[in-house]
Scaffold this motif. Structure first.
Motif, mmCIF file in Angstrom:
data_model
loop_
_atom_site.group_PDB
_atom_site.id
_atom_site.type_symbol
_atom_site.label_atom_id
_atom_site.label_comp_id
_atom_site.label_asym_id
_atom_site.label_seq_id
_atom_site.Cartn_x
_atom_site.Cartn_y
_atom_site.Cartn_z
ATOM 1 N N PHE A 93 0.992 -1.198 0.195
ATOM 2 C CA PHE A 93 -0.298 -0.209 -0.213
ATOM 3 C C PHE A 93 0.880 1.075 -0.060
ATOM 4 N N LYS A 94 1.877 1.170 0.432
ATOM 5 C CA LYS A 94 2.880 2.105 0.977
ATOM 6 C C LYS A 94 3.657 2.583 -0.736
ATOM 7 N N PHE A 95 3.840 1.774 -0.895
ATOM 8 C CA PHE A 95 4.186 1.927 -2.276
ATOM 9 C C PHE A 95 3.540 2.589 -3.074
ATOM 10 N N VAL A 96 2.895 1.693 -3.922
ATOM 11 C CA VAL A 96 1.851 2.061 -4.571
ATOM 12 C C VAL A 96 1.362 3.521 -4.341
ATOM 13 N N GLN A 97 1.186 3.868 -3.280
ATOM 14 C CA GLN A 97 1.105 5.653 -2.603
ATOM 15 C C GLN A 97 1.525 6.166 -3.053
ATOM 16 N N ASN A 98 2.892 5.789 -2.486
ATOM 17 C CA ASN A 98 3.876 7.172 -2.508
ATOM 18 C C ASN A 98 4.398 6.751 -4.751
ATOM 19 N N LEU A 99 4.125 6.102 -5.330
ATOM 20 C CA LEU A 99 4.519 5.886 -7.011
ATOM 21 C C LEU A 99 3.254 6.393 -7.169
ATOM 22 N N VAL A 100 1.651 6.597 -7.470
ATOM 23 C CA VAL A 100 0.654 7.265 -8.496
ATOM 24 C C VAL A 100 0.257 8.679 -7.753
ATOM 25 N N THR A 101 -0.661 8.974 -8.370
ATOM 26 C CA THR A 101 -1.051 10.747 -8.459
ATOM 27 C C THR A 101 -2.237 10.535 -7.080
ATOM 28 N N ASN A 102 -3.117 9.643 -7.565
ATOM 29 C CA ASN A 102 -4.465 9.747 -6.814
ATOM 30 C C ASN A 102 -4.569 8.742 -5.693
ATOM 31 N N ASP A 103 -5.238 8.508 -4.594
ATOM 32 C CA ASP A 103 -4.830 8.598 -3.492
ATOM 33 C C ASP A 103 -5.747 7.018 -3.539
ATOM 34 N N ILE A 104 -5.042 6.055 -3.750
ATOM 35 C CA ILE A 104 -5.318 4.695 -3.210
ATOM 36 C C ILE A 104 -5.561 4.406 -1.648
ATOM 37 N N SER A 105 -5.888 5.308 -1.032
ATOM 38 C CA SER A 105 -6.163 4.693 0.962
ATOM 39 C C SER A 105 -8.210 5.471 0.959
ATOM 40 N N ILE A 106 -9.059 5.310 -0.472
ATOM 41 C CA ILE A 106 -9.966 5.381 -0.701
ATOM 42 C C ILE A 106 -10.848 4.332 -1.484
ATOM 43 N N LEU A 107 -10.003 3.025 -1.627
ATOM 44 C CA LEU A 107 -9.812 1.997 -2.519
ATOM 45 C C LEU A 107 -10.608 1.023 -1.301
ATOM 46 N N GLU A 108 -11.448 0.290 -1.492
ATOM 47 C CA GLU A 108 -11.736 -0.922 -0.440
ATOM 48 C C GLU A 108 -10.965 -2.255 -1.425
ATOM 49 N N ASP A 109 -10.789 -3.266 -0.730
ATOM 50 C CA ASP A 109 -10.778 -4.998 -2.239
ATOM 51 C C ASP A 109 -11.666 -4.384 -3.191
ATOM 52 N N ASP A 110 -10.471 -5.215 -4.246
ATOM 53 C CA ASP A 110 -11.176 -5.875 -5.477
ATOM 54 C C ASP A 110 -11.871 -4.274 -6.125
ATOM 55 N N GLN A 111 -11.440 -3.295 -5.371
ATOM 56 C CA GLN A 111 -11.965 -1.416 -5.285
ATOM 57 C C GLN A 111 -10.634 -1.504 -7.283
ATOM 58 N N ILE A 112 -11.191 -0.708 -7.693
ATOM 59 C CA ILE A 112 -10.182 -0.014 -9.042
ATOM 60 C C ILE A 112 -10.025 1.481 -9.363
ATOM 61 N N LEU A 113 -9.038 1.956 -9.375
ATOM 62 C CA LEU A 113 -8.896 3.665 -9.677
ATOM 63 C C LEU A 113 -7.943 3.518 -10.749
ATOM 64 N N TYR A 114 -8.635 4.742 -11.558
ATOM 65 C CA TYR A 114 -7.864 5.709 -12.654
ATOM 66 C C TYR A 114 -6.429 6.298 -11.918
ATOM 67 N N THR A 115 -5.091 6.426 -12.391
ATOM 68 C CA THR A 115 -4.478 7.099 -11.507
ATOM 69 C C THR A 115 -3.129 7.734 -12.977
ATOM 70 N N LEU A 116 -1.752 8.014 -12.183
ATOM 71 C CA LEU A 116 -0.556 8.191 -13.072
ATOM 72 C C LEU A 116 0.133 8.533 -12.325
ATOM 73 N N ILE A 117 1.208 7.385 -12.906
ATOM 74 C CA ILE A 117 3.180 7.606 -12.757
ATOM 75 C C ILE A 117 3.440 9.267 -12.915
ATOM 76 N N CYS A 118 4.241 9.838 -12.263
ATOM 77 C CA CYS A 118 5.128 11.160 -12.277
ATOM 78 C C CYS A 118 6.531 10.786 -12.614
ATOM 79 N N TYR A 119 6.912 11.608 -13.391
ATOM 80 C CA TYR A 119 9.147 11.776 -12.861
ATOM 81 C C TYR A 119 8.712 12.897 -11.536
ATOM 82 N N GLN A 120 9.753 12.961 -11.208
ATOM 83 C CA GLN A 120 10.174 14.211 -10.114
ATOM 84 C C GLN A 120 9.268 15.839 -10.912
ATOM 85 N N ASP A 121 9.914 16.369 -11.871
ATOM 86 C CA ASP A 121 9.102 17.473 -12.704
ATOM 87 C C ASP A 121 7.876 17.045 -13.131
#
Length: 368
Positions: free
Chosen positions: A65-93
């Motif tokens: 959970f911590k790894f994916v939360q740091n990796l992506v722009t959206n907030d995965i803390s809202i997800l239940e088990d078997d729920q899905i989220l659209y998000t992005l991965i960004c570079y530092q810039d």
């Protein structure tokens, strides 16, 4: 097609009349019967896509959970088990590594679906940023096949092949271990066309049989196999981005109009500081929708002008099969992004007038 990657269904394309092209190093069908016919099938009945070229990465471990939360722009803390989220991965810039779908199976197990042309790059980026996290990151793309059935009749067609009530799968949720035609699958309900439908993940050995069974059972309902051409026109009409067009390492999610999927109030994620700064300073560029005032069709890469100055470029453009208009998306100087603004698209060395319009060209019909 020598040297190109192939999905397990490659030898089935010819059977259904597939015309093969090179797409990001993959040999894939651009069309079967024809782009317009396939597009209309998805809008009115249903279409079946082979999307086995998409990448899949599994994140497992105590810090998943911590790894994916740091990796992506959206907030995965809202997800239940078997729920899905659209998000992005960004570079530092703030530039985009990729846009993706995140599946949460449980707090210690996430399943990421990434774009075919970015599989190796994304996987390397994840490995590069795993220090300090107790996780195992596995690229399982080669062992997973994926189909997508989209359209108003998608549920009714797929329901013929399973005893599981597909109506129980809510929008942006999934069910694992479902039998479709006797084949064990993961089934989700997201979509990339603006229509209701399902993604079906299974093993590479079973997907040919699954593809044939779905097309056979859906024949009487007008189900058609659909290629990349209609996939692009369908997603474009409902303003869904394509990496390499509306998103790239040089285009941020905010410039692309995807700020909803960037949670700047999150404790941290890669690229947050750059995006906070960009939002505070104001966007210099934006993705806008436009409609041509003459018959010329805009294409990806065409220059955009206003007041005799080049102000950007077209990211996607078509004669829309659904609304019968020449429309497009363009990344342009924010000064010209207001609805109703006159801009000009350079088509074969001639400037053609266009008007900035709402990017939501076609109303989405998801089953929510």
């Amino acid at each position: 097609m020598e040297g190109l990657k192939k999905t397990p269904l490659f030898n089935s394309y010819e059977k259904y009349g597939g015309k093969i092209i090179d797409f990001a190093g993959w040999a894939l069908p651009v069309q079967y019967e024809g782009i317009i016919a396939e597009h209309e099938a998805v809008r009115t009945t249903a279409g079946l896509f082979d999307v086995s070229h998409m990448g899949e990465v599994e994140i497992i471990g105590e810090d998943a959970f911590k790894f994916v939360q740091n990796l992506v722009t959206n907030d995965i803390s809202i997800l239940e088990d078997d729920q899905i989220l659209y998000t992005l991965i960004c570079y530092q810039d703030g530039g985009v590594v990729d846009d993706l779908i995140v599946y949460r199976f449980n707090e210690n197990h996430f399943f990421l679906v990434i774009n075919a042309g970015n599989i190796e790059k994304d996987f390397e980026w994840m490995l590069k940023n795993k220090d300090g996290f107790d996780v195992d990151i596995t690229n399982i793309s080669s062992s997973i096949a994926q189909l997508a059935i989209q359209g108003p009749k998608a549920q009714a067609i797929l329901q013929k092949l399973t005893n599981t009530d597909l109506g129980d799968i809510k929008f942006f949720f999934c069910k694992r271990g479902i039998l479709i035609g006797g084949i064990k699958c993961l089934v989700s309900r997201t979509g990339y066309t603006g229509e209701d439908g399902f993604e079906i993940y299974t093993d590479v050995e079973s997907v040919i049989d699954l593809w044939d069974r779905i097309l056979d059972v859906g024949k009487e309902d007008g189900l058609k196999p659909v290629g990349l051409g209609a996939r692009d026109t369908l997603r474009f009409e409902v303003n869904l981005p394509l990496y390499g067009n509306e998103l790239s390492e040089s285009i941020t999610p905010l410039e692309a109009g995807l700020g909803f999927f960037v949670k700047l109030n999150k404790e941290n994620f890669i690229g947050k500081d750059a995006l906070v700064k960009q939002k505070k300073e104001g966007l210099k560029r934006k993705i806008v929708g436009f409609e041509m005032k003459e018959k010329a069709i805009p294409r990806h890469g065409y220059d955009v002008f206003a007041e005799d100055n080049k102000i950007g470029a077209v990211t996607t453009g078509y004669l829309s099969p659904s609304i019968k208009k020449n429309i497009g998306l363009a990344l342009i100087d924010s000064k010209y992004s207001e609805l109703g603004t006159t801009i000009f698209i350079k088509v074969r060395n001639k400037l053609i007038e266009a008007e900035v319009v709402d990017k939501r060209f076609y109303k989405k019909n998801y089953n929510k």
